[in-house]
Every structure is written in structure tokens, then in C-alpha cells.
Design a protein around this motif. Structure first.
Motif, short mmCIF file in Angstrom:
data_model
loop_
_atom_site.label_atom_id
_atom_site.label_comp_id
_atom_site.label_asym_id
_atom_site.label_seq_id
_atom_site.Cartn_x
_atom_site.Cartn_y
_atom_site.Cartn_z
N UNK A 26 75.51 47.79 -9.69
CA UNK A 26 75.86 47.10 -8.45
C UNK A 26 74.60 45.94 -8.17
N UNK A 27 73.45 46.44 -8.56
CA UNK A 27 72.84 45.19 -8.61
C UNK A 27 71.44 44.77 -10.53
N UNK A 28 70.92 43.40 -9.29
CA UNK A 28 70.05 43.14 -11.20
C UNK A 28 69.11 44.03 -11.23
N UNK A 29 68.70 44.80 -10.23
CA UNK A 29 67.03 45.30 -10.57
C UNK A 29 66.23 45.76 -12.13
N UNK A 30 67.82 46.30 -11.95
CA UNK A 30 67.34 46.61 -14.15
C UNK A 30 67.52 45.92 -14.80
N UNK A 31 67.74 44.84 -14.83
CA UNK A 31 69.13 43.62 -16.23
C UNK A 31 69.63 44.44 -16.71
N UNK A 32 69.69 44.20 -18.09
CA UNK A 32 70.62 44.81 -18.69
C UNK A 32 69.50 45.38 -20.16
N UNK A 33 68.73 45.89 -20.03
CA UNK A 33 67.54 46.05 -20.74
C UNK A 33 66.91 47.66 -20.95
N UNK A 35 65.56 49.65 -19.31
CA UNK A 35 66.23 50.08 -17.54
C UNK A 35 66.71 50.55 -17.44
N UNK A 36 67.74 49.94 -17.19
CA UNK A 36 69.89 50.02 -17.05
C UNK A 36 69.82 51.46 -18.42
N UNK A 37 69.32 50.40 -19.51
CA UNK A 37 69.97 51.79 -20.35
C UNK A 37 69.83 53.58 -19.96
N UNK A 38 68.72 53.16 -19.16
CA UNK A 38 67.56 54.93 -19.27
C UNK A 38 68.54 55.34 -18.07
N UNK A 39 68.91 54.39 -16.95
CA UNK A 39 69.58 55.21 -15.71
C UNK A 39 70.78 55.06 -16.19
N UNK A 40 71.08 54.86 -17.21
CA UNK A 40 72.50 55.25 -17.11
C UNK A 40 73.17 56.97 -17.76
N UNK A 41 71.99 56.95 -18.50
CA UNK A 41 72.14 58.47 -19.71
C UNK A 41 71.10 58.98 -18.66
N UNK A 42 70.17 58.69 -17.54
CA UNK A 42 69.99 59.93 -17.09
C UNK A 42 71.13 59.97 -15.46
N UNK A 43 71.69 59.43 -15.69
CA UNK A 43 73.46 59.10 -14.29
C UNK A 43 74.33 60.01 -15.35
N UNK A 44 74.24 59.74 -16.75
CA UNK A 44 75.38 61.44 -17.69
C UNK A 44 74.78 62.31 -17.72
N UNK A 45 73.92 62.59 -17.76
CA UNK A 45 73.06 63.56 -18.20
C UNK A 45 73.23 64.85 -16.92
N UNK A 46 72.49 64.68 -15.98
CA UNK A 46 72.87 64.82 -14.20
C UNK A 46 73.75 65.51 -14.07
N UNK A 47 74.95 63.94 -13.95
CA UNK A 47 76.54 64.22 -13.66
C UNK A 47 77.04 65.27 -14.52
N UNK A 48 77.18 65.28 -16.09
CA UNK A 48 77.16 65.97 -17.13
C UNK A 48 77.08 67.84 -16.37
N UNK A 49 75.76 67.96 -16.01
CA UNK A 49 75.25 69.32 -15.92
C UNK A 49 75.54 69.49 -14.58
N UNK A 50 75.71 69.35 -13.98
CA UNK A 50 75.99 69.29 -11.99
C UNK A 50 77.38 69.76 -12.03
N UNK A 51 78.67 69.25 -13.41
CA UNK A 51 79.97 69.10 -13.18
C UNK A 51 79.87 70.76 -13.25
N UNK A 52 79.15 71.02 -15.19
CA UNK A 52 79.70 72.56 -15.67
C UNK A 52 78.29 73.66 -15.53
N UNK A 53 78.05 73.14 -14.50
CA UNK A 53 76.77 74.17 -13.32
C UNK A 53 75.48 74.70 -14.16
#
Length: 70
Positions: A26-33, A35-53
Motif C-alpha cells: 500500500x505504500x512506496x516506503x519499501x520500494x521493490x527491493x 525490504x519489500x521481499x523481507x516484509x512479505x516473507x516475515x508477514x507470511x511466516x507470522x501469519x502461518x505460525x499464528x494460524x497453526x498456533x
């Protein structure tokens, strides 16, 4: 695989995942480099671990934030 995350921990992880996805897409803070991919990976890991507990890192270091149901 037993649950080792409590409800508050799981909720906080989901909120952080949503925030990271919002910042990444939603923003251009992270660009497409890296930091963008790191944010996506961390978000995916956090969401997955939260969903499976279950957090593998918690298992390795012996943390358990959920209550035992005896």
C-alpha cells in the motif's frame, strides 16, 4: 505438532502480518527491493505460525505462551 502460542501472541502476529502487507503493497516506503521481499516473507511466516498456533523457534528455545489444558 502441539500448539505453543497463546491467543494474544497469535493475534499480535496476525496484526503485524497485516501491517507489513499493508506497508509492502500500500505504500512506496519499501520500494521493490530487498525490504519489500523481507516484509512479505516475515508477514507470511507470522501469519502461518499464528494460524497453526505453533512457532518452531519457540520450540527450539523452550518458550510456550499458551496455557496448558490439563
Amino acid at each position: 505438532m502441539t500448539a505453543n502460542m497463546g491467543n494474544i501472541d497469535r493475534s499480535v502476529r496476525l496484526v503485524i502480518a497485516v501491517i507489513l502487507l499493508g506497508v509492502a503493497f500500500g505504500t512506496s516506503w519499501l520500494g521493490s527491493g530487498i525490504l519489500f521481499w523481507l516484509a512479505l516473507i516475515v508477514a507470511a511466516v507470522f501469519a502461518l505460525t499464528a494460524l497453526i498456533g505453533h512457532c518452531p523457534l519457540y520450540t527450539m528455545i523452550g518458550i510456550k505462551t499458551c496455557q496448558d489444558h490439563a
